[in-house]
Design a protein around this motif. Structure first.
Motif, mmCIF file in Angstrom:
data_model
loop_
_atom_site.group_PDB
_atom_site.id
_atom_site.type_symbol
_atom_site.label_atom_id
_atom_site.label_comp_id
_atom_site.label_asym_id
_atom_site.label_seq_id
_atom_site.Cartn_x
_atom_site.Cartn_y
_atom_site.Cartn_z
ATOM 1 N N ASN A 4 -14.801 -5.969 -14.373
ATOM 2 C CA ASN A 4 -15.906 -5.290 -13.604
ATOM 3 C C ASN A 4 -15.725 -6.414 -12.036
ATOM 4 O OD1 ASN A 4 -16.725 -3.463 -14.951
ATOM 5 N ND2 ASN A 4 -18.331 -4.776 -16.088
ATOM 6 N N LEU A 5 -15.474 -7.773 -12.349
ATOM 7 C CA LEU A 5 -15.424 -8.509 -11.121
ATOM 8 C C LEU A 5 -14.214 -8.122 -10.473
ATOM 9 C CD1 LEU A 5 -16.599 -11.898 -12.245
ATOM 10 C CD2 LEU A 5 -17.959 -10.601 -10.873
ATOM 11 N N GLN A 6 -13.212 -7.849 -11.196
ATOM 12 C CA GLN A 6 -11.876 -7.450 -10.577
ATOM 13 C C GLN A 6 -12.007 -6.155 -9.811
ATOM 14 O OE1 GLN A 6 -8.495 -7.201 -13.366
ATOM 15 N NE2 GLN A 6 -6.993 -7.029 -11.830
ATOM 16 N N MET A 7 -12.807 -5.144 -10.407
ATOM 17 C CA MET A 7 -13.006 -3.974 -9.687
ATOM 18 C C MET A 7 -13.507 -4.014 -8.651
ATOM 19 S SD MET A 7 -14.700 -0.760 -11.655
ATOM 20 C CE MET A 7 -14.989 1.017 -10.773
ATOM 21 N N ILE A 8 -14.682 -4.832 -8.377
ATOM 22 C CA ILE A 8 -15.466 -5.011 -7.398
ATOM 23 C C ILE A 8 -14.753 -5.605 -5.928
ATOM 24 C CG2 ILE A 8 -17.336 -6.539 -6.362
ATOM 25 C CD1 ILE A 8 -18.806 -6.008 -8.724
ATOM 26 N N MET A 9 -13.892 -6.602 -6.689
ATOM 27 C CA MET A 9 -12.856 -7.297 -5.394
ATOM 28 C C MET A 9 -11.943 -6.094 -5.035
ATOM 29 S SD MET A 9 -12.128 -9.758 -3.811
ATOM 30 C CE MET A 9 -13.341 -11.109 -4.329
ATOM 31 N N ASN A 10 -11.293 -5.450 -6.038
ATOM 32 C CA ASN A 10 -10.383 -4.452 -5.674
ATOM 33 C C ASN A 10 -10.948 -3.528 -4.562
ATOM 34 O OD1 ASN A 10 -8.380 -5.623 -7.177
ATOM 35 N ND2 ASN A 10 -8.482 -4.347 -8.686
ATOM 36 N N ILE A 11 -12.232 -2.974 -4.828
ATOM 37 C CA ILE A 11 -12.874 -1.870 -4.132
ATOM 38 C C ILE A 11 -13.068 -2.783 -2.602
ATOM 39 C CG2 ILE A 11 -14.867 -0.764 -3.812
ATOM 40 C CD1 ILE A 11 -15.191 -0.194 -6.731
ATOM 41 N N PHE A 12 -13.581 -3.892 -2.836
ATOM 42 C CA PHE A 12 -13.826 -4.533 -1.604
ATOM 43 C C PHE A 12 -12.641 -4.471 -0.465
ATOM 44 C CE2 PHE A 12 -13.660 -8.705 1.146
ATOM 45 C CZ PHE A 12 -14.887 -8.310 1.999
ATOM 46 N N LEU A 13 -11.296 -5.129 -1.281
ATOM 47 C CA LEU A 13 -9.994 -5.238 -0.534
ATOM 48 C C LEU A 13 -9.462 -3.892 0.128
ATOM 49 C CD1 LEU A 13 -8.435 -7.835 -2.673
ATOM 50 C CD2 LEU A 13 -9.275 -8.093 -0.492
ATOM 51 N N VAL A 14 -9.830 -2.561 -0.797
ATOM 52 C CA VAL A 14 -9.147 -1.429 -0.456
ATOM 53 C C VAL A 14 -10.315 -1.186 0.743
ATOM 54 C CG1 VAL A 14 -8.984 0.827 -1.050
ATOM 55 C CG2 VAL A 14 -8.258 -0.802 -2.499
ATOM 56 N N MET A 15 -11.323 -0.959 0.730
ATOM 57 C CA MET A 15 -12.483 -0.815 1.860
ATOM 58 C C MET A 15 -12.296 -1.561 2.851
ATOM 59 S SD MET A 15 -16.074 -0.304 -0.179
ATOM 60 C CE MET A 15 -16.720 0.141 1.408
ATOM 61 N N LEU A 16 -11.811 -2.686 2.860
ATOM 62 C CA LEU A 16 -11.578 -3.549 4.073
ATOM 63 C C LEU A 16 -10.188 -3.162 4.760
ATOM 64 C CD1 LEU A 16 -12.345 -6.239 5.711
ATOM 65 C CD2 LEU A 16 -10.717 -7.460 4.382
ATOM 66 N N ASN A 17 -9.144 -2.802 3.902
ATOM 67 C CA ASN A 17 -7.839 -2.432 4.416
ATOM 68 C C ASN A 17 -8.317 -1.028 5.138
ATOM 69 O OD1 ASN A 17 -5.155 -2.168 4.942
ATOM 70 N ND2 ASN A 17 -4.926 -1.357 2.840
ATOM 71 N N THR A 18 -8.848 -0.267 4.591
ATOM 72 C CA THR A 18 -9.214 1.107 5.245
ATOM 73 C C THR A 18 -10.217 1.169 6.510
ATOM 74 O OG1 THR A 18 -9.110 1.966 2.936
ATOM 75 C CG2 THR A 18 -10.137 3.399 4.831
ATOM 76 N N ALA A 19 -11.119 0.118 6.335
ATOM 77 C CA ALA A 19 -11.824 -0.036 7.486
ATOM 78 C C ALA A 19 -11.175 -0.569 8.755
ATOM 79 C CB ALA A 19 -13.041 -1.032 7.314
ATOM 80 N N TYR A 20 -10.287 -1.778 8.394
ATOM 81 C CA TYR A 20 -9.487 -2.203 9.590
ATOM 82 C C TYR A 20 -8.381 -1.177 10.210
ATOM 83 C CZ TYR A 20 -5.889 -4.917 11.960
ATOM 84 O OH TYR A 20 -4.874 -5.272 12.827
ATOM 85 N N THR A 21 -7.941 -0.243 9.243
ATOM 86 C CA THR A 21 -6.878 0.621 9.788
ATOM 87 C C THR A 21 -7.759 1.812 10.601
ATOM 88 O OG1 THR A 21 -5.493 0.525 7.810
ATOM 89 C CG2 THR A 21 -5.429 2.456 8.891
ATOM 90 N N SER A 22 -9.069 1.953 9.996
ATOM 91 C CA SER A 22 -9.871 3.356 10.950
ATOM 92 C C SER A 22 -10.042 2.692 12.328
ATOM 93 C CB SER A 22 -11.051 3.502 10.024
ATOM 94 O OG SER A 22 -10.921 3.859 8.801
ATOM 95 N N LEU A 23 -10.427 1.571 12.476
ATOM 96 C CA LEU A 23 -10.890 0.686 13.782
ATOM 97 C C LEU A 23 -9.656 0.621 14.707
ATOM 98 C CD1 LEU A 23 -12.872 -0.821 15.359
ATOM 99 C CD2 LEU A 23 -12.085 -3.039 13.981
ATOM 100 N N VAL A 24 -8.673 0.334 14.029
ATOM 101 C CA VAL A 24 -7.263 0.258 15.077
ATOM 102 C C VAL A 24 -6.938 1.471 15.316
ATOM 103 C CG1 VAL A 24 -4.838 -0.564 15.004
ATOM 104 C CG2 VAL A 24 -6.140 -1.854 13.925
ATOM 105 N N VAL A 25 -7.125 2.451 14.460
ATOM 106 C CA VAL A 25 -6.649 3.954 15.031
ATOM 107 C C VAL A 25 -7.643 4.591 15.985
ATOM 108 C CG1 VAL A 25 -6.000 6.098 13.998
ATOM 109 C CG2 VAL A 25 -5.128 4.265 12.842
ATOM 110 N N SER A 26 -8.714 4.171 15.616
ATOM 111 C CA SER A 26 -9.769 4.739 16.424
ATOM 112 C C SER A 26 -9.479 4.165 17.762
ATOM 113 C CB SER A 26 -11.238 4.191 16.076
ATOM 114 O OG SER A 26 -11.591 5.117 14.809
ATOM 115 N N ILE A 27 -9.271 3.169 18.148
ATOM 116 C CA ILE A 27 -9.062 2.447 19.270
ATOM 117 C C ILE A 27 -7.827 3.124 19.991
ATOM 118 C CG2 ILE A 27 -8.128 0.301 20.641
ATOM 119 C CD1 ILE A 27 -9.680 -1.284 18.436
#
Length: 297
Positions: A4-27
């Protein structure tokens, strides 16, 4: 607990990667709006595609770090990132998008999806998808079209508009031809002639093919399978339990089976139905072999 901890960490990392990508592409998208010159638009689109490539590369790294995956990838050796394709695939899980982008990122241009128009108004995500030149579809109901027949071509016009942008930058349009995920529950109740697939929605594939026809260098048919994680591959992916991924790639030339007017030529329409149903029958036979082989091991 550890999973469960691994799942939470993986979700966080995927969301962080997606959020960063969204921000860069939005700019990059904002730059396209502020400086609406052809050269600037092309440059920003290429940079946005490179950012998506980085997104897929990080996702692949996360996949392999957190899961011990046996990758079985077949075909696709002669594809090029400098050409234009329509990619069709079966659809099993939310994991499909991550797997497809990870496996195909160095073989073909980064993929574009047909999106619901409502996603355009989601903060960052909508602007990022617009910056990636993804077409937004309104998908009007039958009742709406009866009241507003002049809006019948809205979705086709949206794809045509996107295709004008695609002319300047090599592009892959992705279509999950079944229209929804072929979950165990849906397969149990669906009226389908296939053992492992839902019936393909021929009109949706033809819709994209018709709009992009003169641009396309080929149709890429991908068959996905998670033979050891069939119940919930996305959940297993996040928990580090994904063990085997099968990706079979076939490429079809744009010949008489694929070049025609699906909406006005009844002969071509019937032929296209036969072609796509044959592709799906062969895909189903391939999946039978994948699952039976895994069962015997």
């Amino acid at each position: 607990m550890l999973k469960n901890l691994q799942m939470i960490m993986n979700i966080f990392l995927v969301m962080l990667n997606t959020a960063y990508t969204s921000l860069v592409v939005s700019i990059l998208a904002i730059i396209k709006i502020v400086l609406p010159f052809a050269g600037v638009k092309v440059s920003m689109s290429k940079l946005a595609n490179k950012q998506m490539w980085l997104w897929a590369t990080i996702n692949l790294w996360l996949l392999n770090v957190n899961n011990k995956i046996d990758w079985q990838i077949e075909g696709g050796e002669n594809l090029s990132t400098e050409q234009w394709y329509l990619l069709i695939s079966n659809h099993l899980s939310w994991a499909d998008i991550v797997v497809l982008s990870s496996v195909m990122k160095d073989k073909i241009p980064m993929g574009k999806f047909l999106l619901k128009h409502s996603l355009l108004y989601v903060p960052f995500v909508g602007l990022a998808c617009w910056g990636l030149d993804m077409p937004f579809m309104r998908r009007h109901s039958h009742e709406f079209l009866v009241r507003n027949p002049e809006r019948r071509n809205d979705d086709f016009d949206a794809i045509n508009k996107a295709c004008e942008k695609f002319r300047r930058v090599p592009t892959t349009m992705i279509s999950f031809a079944e229209g929804t995920r072929a979950s165990q529950e849906k397969m149990a109740t669906a009226k389908t002639p296939y053992q492992h697939l839902l019936k393909p929605k021929t009109g949706g594939v033809a819709f994209t093919l018709n709009a992009m026809n003169e641009l396309l260098d080929g149709v890429v048919d991908v068959t996905l399978a998670y033979p050891e994680n069939r119940e919930d591959p996305f959940n297993d992916l996040l928990k580090g339990r994904l063990t085997k991924v099968v990706v079979n790639i076939r490429v079809y030339d744009i010949d008489e089976n694929l070049r025609g007017d699906y909406f006005n030529d009844k002969v071509f329409k019937r032929g296209f139905h036969r072609w796509l149903n044959t592709v799906w029958q062969e895909k189903d036979e391939y999946l039978k072999g994948v699952y039976s082989t895994n069962k015997d091991q």
